[in-house]
Design a protein around this motif. Structure first.
Motif, PDB file in Angstrom:
ATOM      1  N   TRP A 101      29.265   9.935  -2.671  1.00  0.00           N
ATOM      2  CA  TRP A 101      28.229   9.098  -2.990  1.00  0.00           C
ATOM      3  C   TRP A 101      29.190   7.575  -3.273  1.00  0.00           C
ATOM      4  O   TRP A 101      30.452   7.573  -3.767  1.00  0.00           O
ATOM      5  N   ARG A 102      28.450   6.713  -3.245  1.00  0.00           N
ATOM      6  CA  ARG A 102      29.356   5.310  -3.462  1.00  0.00           C
ATOM      7  C   ARG A 102      29.774   5.190  -5.002  1.00  0.00           C
ATOM      8  O   ARG A 102      30.907   4.667  -4.990  1.00  0.00           O
ATOM      9  N   GLY A 103      28.995   5.840  -5.995  1.00  0.00           N
ATOM     10  CA  GLY A 103      29.371   5.715  -7.271  1.00  0.00           C
ATOM     11  C   GLY A 103      30.768   6.298  -7.214  1.00  0.00           C
ATOM     12  O   GLY A 103      31.600   6.151  -8.412  1.00  0.00           O
ATOM     13  N   HIS A 104      31.216   7.349  -6.757  1.00  0.00           N
ATOM     14  CA  HIS A 104      32.396   8.115  -6.727  1.00  0.00           C
ATOM     15  C   HIS A 104      33.320   7.155  -6.302  1.00  0.00           C
ATOM     16  O   HIS A 104      34.664   7.076  -6.834  1.00  0.00           O
ATOM     17  N   LEU A 105      33.149   6.420  -5.231  1.00  0.00           N
ATOM     18  CA  LEU A 105      34.256   5.407  -4.734  1.00  0.00           C
ATOM     19  C   LEU A 105      34.433   4.395  -5.570  1.00  0.00           C
ATOM     20  O   LEU A 105      35.582   3.829  -5.658  1.00  0.00           O
ATOM     21  N   THR A 106      33.360   3.997  -6.315  1.00  0.00           N
ATOM     22  CA  THR A 106      33.466   2.863  -7.266  1.00  0.00           C
ATOM     23  C   THR A 106      34.621   3.177  -8.516  1.00  0.00           C
ATOM     24  O   THR A 106      35.401   2.386  -8.903  1.00  0.00           O
ATOM     25  N   LYS A 107      34.369   4.421  -8.776  1.00  0.00           N
ATOM     26  CA  LYS A 107      35.268   4.856  -9.745  1.00  0.00           C
ATOM     27  C   LYS A 107      36.986   4.838  -9.464  1.00  0.00           C
ATOM     28  O   LYS A 107      37.740   4.609 -10.060  1.00  0.00           O
ATOM     29  N   ILE A 147      33.343  14.722  -1.199  1.00  0.00           N
ATOM     30  CA  ILE A 147      33.958  14.328  -2.283  1.00  0.00           C
ATOM     31  C   ILE A 147      32.710  14.603  -3.362  1.00  0.00           C
ATOM     32  O   ILE A 147      31.992  13.649  -2.967  1.00  0.00           O
ATOM     33  N   SER A 148      32.811  15.391  -4.193  1.00  0.00           N
ATOM     34  CA  SER A 148      31.743  15.407  -5.366  1.00  0.00           C
ATOM     35  C   SER A 148      32.267  15.496  -6.769  1.00  0.00           C
ATOM     36  O   SER A 148      33.314  16.118  -7.038  1.00  0.00           O
ATOM     37  N   GLU A 149      31.784  14.439  -7.807  1.00  0.00           N
ATOM     38  CA  GLU A 149      32.370  14.331  -9.015  1.00  0.00           C
ATOM     39  C   GLU A 149      32.065  15.668  -9.893  1.00  0.00           C
ATOM     40  O   GLU A 149      30.908  16.352  -9.854  1.00  0.00           O
ATOM     41  N   VAL A 150      32.963  15.806 -10.701  1.00  0.00           N
ATOM     42  CA  VAL A 150      32.874  16.804 -11.772  1.00  0.00           C
ATOM     43  C   VAL A 150      32.608  16.229 -13.006  1.00  0.00           C
ATOM     44  O   VAL A 150      33.480  15.427 -13.267  1.00  0.00           O
ATOM     45  N   GLU A 151      31.760  16.448 -13.895  1.00  0.00           N
ATOM     46  CA  GLU A 151      31.760  15.786 -15.171  1.00  0.00           C
ATOM     47  C   GLU A 151      32.808  16.271 -15.938  1.00  0.00           C
ATOM     48  O   GLU A 151      33.030  17.358 -16.294  1.00  0.00           O
TER      49      GLU A 151
END
Ligand code: 0WD
Ligand code: CA
Length: 380
Positions: free
Chosen positions: A127-133, A158-162
């Motif tokens: 996701w774009r949001g993961h790259l922003t982080k 690549i997938s975020e984990v909370e």
């Protein structure tokens, strides 16, 4: 000693040998020339409907309608009566992106491969949001992140984990915070029309399940990327540049009354806004500045490409090159670590403010995120 420091912040210096154990996020290490970042190309899009179902089309794409000089936007309107909120305890991981890939495998641009090749021909899917982080990490002092990575058929997903802290935040939001999360979506409703010749409908229901997402391909130095990001709207002129050049990002922010507030806006908010829109090549950000009661007092456009000039007067401010070089090195680090091609293996990368990026390996764990349906379909 040199070798040790190098080893710590430059996994690529390890060559073909053993991966570095950690990656430093110190901004001084990333003040180099700006890395190659190719113009992102839209290869497709998808929509999520009012029930959060994946739709392989652009039905949720909305059109930007320029507000009048002094608009009458009350962002609190409809919060208790015309609001359907997405359940943010449901973790969708990469599922929607994976559905798009399965439905559009033929549309992914592969330069060195035959169209029938089984591999996607990209290094990373996310996701774009993961790259922003990742981009904002060298300047982040509040929130850490966890990113899970698995290699499957040559691509790293690549997938975020909370994080625990993020979960606690989500579960203990105040009434005021809950309401303020609505304000951004209400602003979108005041600005966006459903049809190219339509007008916004502030009397309608705000449903945050609905989304329109672009899928872009680009390259950062050696890393071929495919990622998706949510897009708020597009300009309606038929002669506008092709997507993503016609897209507009909408934001809300507290009105700026003091020099201190202006400085904070430049230092923290514009960094996040720039990173998020620069990644997919969205050229314009339209911001609604609102007062304490949710009344929009000004609307201002920020061209994404002008943001880095805007902040240059700020002492010790963030630099785009630091963000991009850190991302480049992080992706090299991930490549050096994630060697085994097995979707049941998860390499969990963790970063906390004032720490280095570390990782741990998990097999068949709670972190496994590539679903069976994706692996099956891709293998057939
Ligand atoms: O399950 C997860 N852990 C995540 C899911 C984390 C991040 C994103 N997603 C998915 C959702 O399917 C959503 O449709 O993200 C999509 C948006 O992805 P993105 O564009 O990569 O995310 P980001 O750039 O962080 O956010 C873009 C917009 C936000 O707008 P503002 O102007 O506030 O930045 O997407 C919305 C929000 O409107 N948004 C989300 N929507 C659904 N789930 C999420 C989220 N977790 N985070 C932000
Ligand atoms: Ca937005």
């Amino acid at each position: 000693a040199d070798y040790q420091t190098n080893k710590r912040h430059r996994s690529s210096d390890e060559g073909q040998h053993r991966a570095a154990e950690t990656l430093s996020a110190h901004r001084q290490l990333y003040e180099r020339h700006f890395p190659l970042y190719k113009q992102p190309v839209e290869v497709g899009c998808f929509s999520l409907d009012s029930r959060r179902n994946f739709c392989n089309d652009q039905r949720q794409l909305r059109y930007y309608v320029q507000p009048t000089k002094s608009p009458d936007f009350n962002l609190r309107d409809g919060y208790t009566s015309r609001f359907v909120k997405r359940d943010d305890s449901v973790k969708e991981k990469l599922d929607h992106v994976l559905k798009w890939i399965l439905a559009n495998r033929d549309k992914i641009q592969t330069r060195d491969q035959t169209p029938s090749s089984s591999a996607l021909g990209v290094d990373f899917v996310t996701w774009r949001g993961h790259l922003t982080k990742v981009l904002t990490t060298p300047y982040e002092t509040q929130e850490g992140w966890m990113l899970a990575a698995s290699k499957f058929r040559g691509s790293i997903y690549i997938s975020e984990v909370e994080t625990e802290a993020a979960r606690v935040n989500r579960e203990t939001r105040s009434q005021r915070q809950e309401e303020m999360m609505y304000w951004g979506y209400k602003f979108e409703q005041y600005i966006c029309a459903d049809d190219v010749d339509g007008t916004p409908d502030p009397g309608g229901v705000v449903n945050t399940n609905e989304a329109f997402c672009t899928v872009v391909q680009t390259r950062l130095a050696d890393h071929k990327l495919l990622f998706s990001g949510e897009v708020d709207c597009r300009v309606k002129e038929p002669d506008a540049p092709p997507a993503p050049g016609c897209y507009v990002e909408l934001k809300t922010s507290a009105e700026i009354c003091t020099p201190k507030q202006r400085s904070n806006f430049h230092r923290y908010k514009l960094l996040k806004w720039w990173a998020q829109s620069f990644l997919p090549g969205v050229p314009q950000i339209v911001a609604g500045f609102r007062d304490h009661d949710g009344i929009v007092v000004a609307v201002e456009t920020f061209p994404t490409s002008k943001i880095s000039q805007l902040i240059k007067n700020e002492f010790n401010c963030w630099k785009p090159t630091v963000c991009m070089n850190f991302c480049n090195d992080f992706l090299s680090f991930v490549k050096s670590v994630v060697k085994e091609d097995d979707p049941r293996l998860v390499y969990l990368f963790t970063w906390d403010p004032h720490r280095e990026v570390t990782y741990a390996v998990h097999r068949d764990s709670q972190y496994t995120f590539l679903p069976e349906w994706y692996i099956k379909d891709m293998s057939s």
